[in-house]
Design an enzyme around this catalytic site. Structure first.
Site, PDB file in Angstrom:
ATOM      1  N   HIS A  76      -2.121  -1.380  10.154  1.00 32.41           N
ATOM      2  CA  HIS A  76      -1.610  -2.737  10.355  1.00 32.41           C
ATOM      3  C   HIS A  76      -0.391  -2.685  11.265  1.00 32.41           C
ATOM      4  CE1 HIS A  76      -3.611  -5.058   6.923  1.00 32.41           C
ATOM      5  NE2 HIS A  76      -4.101  -3.837   6.844  1.00 32.41           N
TER       6      HIS A  76
ATOM      7  N   GLU B 105       0.819  -1.215   0.000  1.00 32.99           N
ATOM      8  CA  GLU B 105       0.000   0.000   0.000  1.00 32.99           C
ATOM      9  C   GLU B 105       0.853   1.265   0.000  1.00 32.99           C
ATOM     10  OE1 GLU B 105      -3.569   0.493   2.111  1.00 32.99           O
ATOM     11  OE2 GLU B 105      -4.253  -1.559   1.835  1.00 32.99           O
TER      12      GLU B 105
END
Length: 397
Positions: free
Chosen positions: A272, A49
């Site tokens: 995360h 990402e």
């Protein structure tokens, strides 16, 4: 060959959640990630990402002294988001884009535009050749009714195929990334059993981090509790996996994760948790059991067949709707022809209504044509994966 017992590799993996203008505190978090990586000096860094190439270039400059070798994998409309940084020279790199990755009309999810893929970098670590893979699979938005499950199973299938077919000449195989699958999910079991890859968390001698190794935790301020669903203690979807070969075998001495907060910082690195694995050359890894693999591939075929039936149903619906739109257009043209032939009629022809109805018919035809083409592509990809799975099951049996 050098004494392989002395070779050690520290691997780092993080989903950076780097969506410019949408993710929170993107610039500040990239600065924090760069500072942390400069300080920790891992051997291999696998990032997901990193949606903006500008952010990749920022990290590349920031890490130029400790990680002189790097690669950014470009794919899709906005990129794959995959980046790799390494102390060791990158000999070769290749990207494989998954054939299925959600639906373009589900724009609020955005996975289709991201071009999800797996990136391969071939590194020389001492006298050993290492195939290092970084990947990011389609997200799971609803655990109970997941319309993307067949797509994620196909992605896991293509991932294990890609790893198997490209790692034959490698001495060491390392895979890291956000798989968006729980450890016991079908796709995860398929990947491990087919390739012989071992999960660092399950294999490590020592662990320090969140309980059960979870990487999406409720304590993280960027996490919405609804995302965790029934898993109130968090979920583990980020992995570092590895396997050796006839020349070298590796084990995991130590693994750790971040724990939400960062010392002296107002927020974490990402939504995360980061994963770090300390790998060391050790014993030969056991390969997956053939009987177990047959069962898992059979289960995967069943799930893909569900996706096949759904795609066939949606394509048939699009075809029927298109046929209705065409029939309506033909009927309208017939009515227009009759009214033109009846020249002595005193009733004027309703041109505005005719044009509006014709525009509606054309819009229906174009939309259903696009949907028919899309579902045909999805159908072919699912059929291709199912055919390959059938061949594998036949050869194993």
């Amino acid at each position: 060959m050098a004494n392989t017992d002395s070779v050690s590799v520290r691997v780092f993996s993080l989903n950076c959640w780097g969506i410019r203008y949408l993710s929170k505190h993107v610039r500040q978090r990239y600065a924090m990630i760069g500072d942390m990586l400069s300080k920790e000096k891992h051997d291999i860094v696998l990032l997901q990402e990193v949606w903006s190439e500008k952010d990749y270039l920022f990290l590349k400059q920031k890490l130029s002294s400790c990680h002189p070798h790097s690669h950014y994998f470009k794919s899709g409309v906005i990129g794959s988001g995959l980046a790799l940084f390494s102390k060791h020279r990158i000999q070769d790199a290749f990207l494989y884009r998954y054939s299925l990755n959600g639906y373009p009309y589900m724009a609020h999810h955005g996975d289709w535009f991201g071009g999800k893929a797996v990136g391969l970098a071939v590194l020389n670590i001492g006298s050993l050749t290492a195939n290092v893979y970084v990947t990011h699979l389609h997200a799971e938005y609803c655990r109970d009714r997941d319309p993307y499950l067949p797509h994620r199973v196909v992605q896991a299938w293509e991932l294990q195929q890609f790893v198997r077919h490209t790692s034959a000449g490698a001495d060491v195989v390392i895979l890291g990334g956000d798989l968006n699958m729980h450890p016991q999910d079908l796709g995860c079991r398929l990947l491990r059993t087919s390739t012989g890859l071992r999960d660092s968390y399950l294999e490590t001698s020592k662990f320090d981090g969140c309980e059960n190794g979870v990487t999406l935790i409720p304590e993280n301020p960027f996490i919405c509790e609804k995302e965790l669903g029934p898993f109130d203690k968090g979920i583990r979807i980020d992995y570092i996996m590895f396997k050796g070969s006839s020349k070298a075998s590796i084990c995991c001495d130590f693994m750790c994760t971040t724990k939400g907060s960062v010392s002296n910082q107002p927020f974490p690195y990402s939504d995360h948790e980061a994963v770090t694995a300390h790998l060391r050359l050790k014993s030969f890894p056991p390969l997956g059991d053939a009987a177990e693999l047959v069962d898992i591939v059979t289960e995967a075929r069943t799930e893909v067949k569900v996706g096949l039936h759904c795609a066939e149903r949606m394509r048939s619906t699009a075809a029927r709707t298109g046929a209705m739109g065409l029939a309506l257009l033909v009927l309208e043209l017939a009515i227009m022809a009759v009214s033109w032939l009846a020249l002595d009629t005193e009733q004027p022809f309703p041109r505005v209504s005719f044009y509006l109805l014709a525009a509606l018919c054309v819009a229906i035809l174009l939309t259903t044509l696009l949907l028919y083409v899309f579902y045909t592509m999805e159908l072919k990809s699912l059929q291709g994966a199912e055919d390959q799975m059938r061949l594998i099951v036949g050869s194993l049996q």
